[in-house]
Design a protein around this motif. Structure first.
Motif, PDB file in Angstrom:
ATOM      1  N   SER A  56     101.441   6.472  85.790  1.00  0.00           N
ATOM      2  CA  SER A  56     100.028   6.091  85.887  1.00  0.00           C
ATOM      3  C   SER A  56      99.834   4.687  85.335  1.00  0.00           C
ATOM      4  O   SER A  56     100.740   4.112  84.724  1.00  0.00           O
ATOM      5  CB  SER A  56      99.163   7.070  85.092  1.00  0.00           C
ATOM      6  OG  SER A  56      99.330   6.848  83.708  1.00  0.00           O
ATOM      7  N   THR A  60     101.787   6.929  81.776  1.00  0.00           N
ATOM      8  CA  THR A  60     102.152   8.343  81.712  1.00  0.00           C
ATOM      9  C   THR A  60     103.029   8.704  82.902  1.00  0.00           C
ATOM     10  O   THR A  60     102.665   8.450  84.050  1.00  0.00           O
ATOM     11  CB  THR A  60     100.892   9.224  81.735  1.00  0.00           C
ATOM     12  OG1 THR A  60     100.038   8.832  80.646  1.00  0.00           O
ATOM     13  CG2 THR A  60     101.236  10.689  81.619  1.00  0.00           C
ATOM     14  N   SER A  62     104.820  11.426  85.398  1.00  0.00           N
ATOM     15  CA  SER A  62     104.602  12.779  85.885  1.00  0.00           C
ATOM     16  C   SER A  62     105.653  13.078  86.941  1.00  0.00           C
ATOM     17  O   SER A  62     106.186  12.195  87.595  1.00  0.00           O
ATOM     18  CB  SER A  62     103.195  12.944  86.453  1.00  0.00           C
ATOM     19  OG  SER A  62     103.007  12.096  87.570  1.00  0.00           O
TER      20      SER A  62
END
Length: 68
Positions: A56, A60, A62
């Motif tokens: 992100s 972050t 994922s």
């Protein structure tokens, strides 16, 4: 890119195989760019499932399973 080469072991040709494998690894390293960004990575787990990894704007990470 995935380059899995076996360990040449300790047989009579181990040194020659190890040198050949090292030459292959060095050759393939030149094909991987460190100057290009990609919006996501696809990674394969040991169970052969495939995961999409993204980041992100906040940094972050994922992961989303997309196959397997």
């Amino acid at each position: 890119m995935r380059l899995d080469l076996p360990d040449p072991g300790a047989g009579p040709h181990a040194l020659a195989l190890r040198q050949a494998f090292d030459a292959l690894r060095r050759s393939f390293l030149a094909l991987v760019s460190t100057q290009e960004a990609a919006p996501m990575l696809l990674l394969q787990a040991p169970d052969r499932s495939v995961w999409r990894v993204t980041i992100s704007n906040a940094g972050t990470l994922s992961a989303e399973k997309i196959q397997g």
